[in-house]
Design a protein around this motif. Structure first.
Motif, PDB file in Angstrom:
ATOM      1  N   GLY A   1      26.021 136.201  21.499  1.00  0.00           N
ATOM      2  CA  GLY A   1      27.130 135.334  21.111  1.00  0.00           C
ATOM      3  C   GLY A   1      27.852 134.773  22.324  1.00  0.00           C
ATOM      4  N   ALA A   2      28.024 135.613  23.346  1.00  0.00           N
ATOM      5  CA  ALA A   2      28.657 135.150  24.588  1.00  0.00           C
ATOM      6  C   ALA A   2      27.824 134.032  25.206  1.00  0.00           C
ATOM      7  CB  ALA A   2      28.813 136.312  25.567  1.00  0.00           C
ATOM      8  N   GLU A   3      26.504 134.180  25.172  1.00  0.00           N
ATOM      9  CA  GLU A   3      25.626 133.114  25.675  1.00  0.00           C
ATOM     10  C   GLU A   3      25.856 131.818  24.917  1.00  0.00           C
ATOM     11  OE1 GLU A   3      21.354 133.625  27.075  1.00  0.00           O
ATOM     12  OE2 GLU A   3      21.636 135.367  25.760  1.00  0.00           O
TER      13      GLU A   3
ATOM     14  N   HIS B   1      25.480 141.015  33.844  1.00  0.00           N
ATOM     15  CA  HIS B   1      26.242 140.435  34.954  1.00  0.00           C
ATOM     16  C   HIS B   1      26.119 138.911  34.988  1.00  0.00           C
ATOM     17  CE1 HIS B   1      27.780 144.093  36.685  1.00  0.00           C
ATOM     18  NE2 HIS B   1      26.595 144.651  36.500  1.00  0.00           N
ATOM     19  N   SER B   2      24.970 138.385  34.570  1.00  0.00           N
ATOM     20  CA  SER B   2      24.821 136.921  34.544  1.00  0.00           C
ATOM     21  C   SER B   2      25.778 136.298  33.532  1.00  0.00           C
ATOM     22  CB  SER B   2      23.375 136.518  34.243  1.00  0.00           C
ATOM     23  OG  SER B   2      23.072 136.687  32.872  1.00  0.00           O
ATOM     24  N   ILE B   3      26.076 137.015  32.470  1.00  0.00           N
ATOM     25  CA  ILE B   3      27.001 136.493  31.457  1.00  0.00           C
ATOM     26  C   ILE B   3      28.450 136.696  31.888  1.00  0.00           C
ATOM     27  CG2 ILE B   3      27.847 136.828  29.092  1.00  0.00           C
ATOM     28  CD1 ILE B   3      24.863 137.312  28.370  1.00  0.00           C
ATOM     29  N   ILE B   4      28.794 137.915  32.309  1.00  0.00           N
ATOM     30  CA  ILE B   4      30.209 138.139  32.633  1.00  0.00           C
ATOM     31  C   ILE B   4      30.644 137.341  33.863  1.00  0.00           C
ATOM     32  CG2 ILE B   4      30.293 140.380  31.459  1.00  0.00           C
ATOM     33  CD1 ILE B   4      30.575 141.636  34.286  1.00  0.00           C
ATOM     34  N   SER B   5      29.685 136.991  34.714  1.00  0.00           N
ATOM     35  CA  SER B   5      30.043 136.178  35.885  1.00  0.00           C
ATOM     36  C   SER B   5      30.491 134.770  35.480  1.00  0.00           C
ATOM     37  CB  SER B   5      28.871 136.098  36.862  1.00  0.00           C
ATOM     38  OG  SER B   5      27.815 135.327  36.312  1.00  0.00           O
ATOM     39  N   LYS B   6      30.126 134.339  34.277  1.00  0.00           N
ATOM     40  CA  LYS B   6      30.498 133.004  33.798  1.00  0.00           C
ATOM     41  C   LYS B   6      31.670 133.045  32.815  1.00  0.00           C
ATOM     42  CE  LYS B   6      25.691 131.645  34.147  1.00  0.00           C
ATOM     43  NZ  LYS B   6      24.581 132.232  33.432  1.00  0.00           N
TER      44      LYS B   6
END
Length: 183
Positions: free
Chosen positions: A58-60, A96-101
Motif C-alpha cells: 500500500g505504501a508503494e 528501506h527503499s520505501i521508508i526512504s521515500k
C-alpha cells in the motif's frame, strides 16, 4: 477525511514470499482503486506501520499515486525501533527503499521490540491519529488484521470512523476484471 490508516495481512499470511508474486499486483490494484477516490475527496495522509505485506504494498501505491496526486503524503509509524532488524536482507532493502521515500517516519515506542503490547499500542495510536481505516481483511480468513479490525469497530462506536474493507471477494473481482481487460 484527511488521514487514513492502511493495514492488512502480512505477506506470509497470504502465502506470498516474493514481491513479484502475481497476487501482489491484484492487491496493489485493489488498494489503488480504494485510495484514488479518497485522495480526490481530500485525503492528505496515509499512515502505515511498515509491516511486510499489505502495508508496504500500500505504501508503494501511495508513492506511485504521488505522481498524479502530489499532495498525498505517506507516514510510516513503526510500532517499535528497528522492527526490520530480524528480517532477511532482501526484505530489509525493500523496506528501506520505501521508508526512504516516505514523507514522515518515526517509531511509536522508542525502544526495540519487548512484547506484543507494543503492537496493541500501535493499533490504538494509529486509530486515534486517523479519520478512517482501509484494511485488507476477510472475516472468513482470520489473521493478524483481525485485531486491528476489531479495535476499529470499537473505535467506530465512539466516533464517526469509516472502515473501508478489501476482502478476498474484492481481490477475485479485481483479478477477473484485469484478466478480462488483458485477454
Amino acid at each position: 477525511m484527511k488521514v487514513l490508516y492502511l493495514t492488512g495481512y502480512k505477506s506470509f499470511e497470504l502465502g506470498i514470499f516474493k514481491n513479484n508474486h502475481e497476487g501482489v499486483n491484484y492487491i496493489k490494484k485493489a488498494i489503488r482503486k480504494s485510495l484514488t477516490p479518497l485522495i480526490e475527496d481530500g485525503l492528505e495522509w496515509v499512515l502505515v506501520s511498515g509491516q511486510m505485506g499489505v502495508e508496504l504494498w500500500g505504501a508503494e501505491e501511495v508513492l506511485s499515486l504521488k505522481k498524479e496526486y502530489p499532495e498525498i503524503q505517506l507516514a510510516v509509524l513503526t510500532p517499535y525501533l528497528k522492527q526490520e532488524q530480524k528480517w532477511n536482507e532482501q526484505n530489509q532493502d525493500y523496506y528501506h527503499s520505501i521508508i526512504s521515500k516516505a514523507d514522515y517516519v518515526d517509531s511509536i515506542s522508542k525502544k526495540p521490540y519487548e512484547n506484543p503490547h507494543q503492537l496493541r499500542i500501535k493499533n490504538h495510536f494509529l486509530l486515534n491519529k486517523s479519520d478512517a481505516l482501509l484494511i485488507m481483511y476477510d472475516e472468513e480468513r482470520p489473521g493478524s488484521p483481525r485485531y486491528t479490525y476489531e479495535d476499529a469497530k470499537k473505535h467506530k462506536e465512539q466516533k464517526d470512523y469509516p472502515i473501508f474493507q478489501i476482502t478476498f471477494y474484492d481481490l477475485q473481482q479485481q483479478a477477473e476484471s484485469y484478466d478480462t481487460i488483458y485477454d
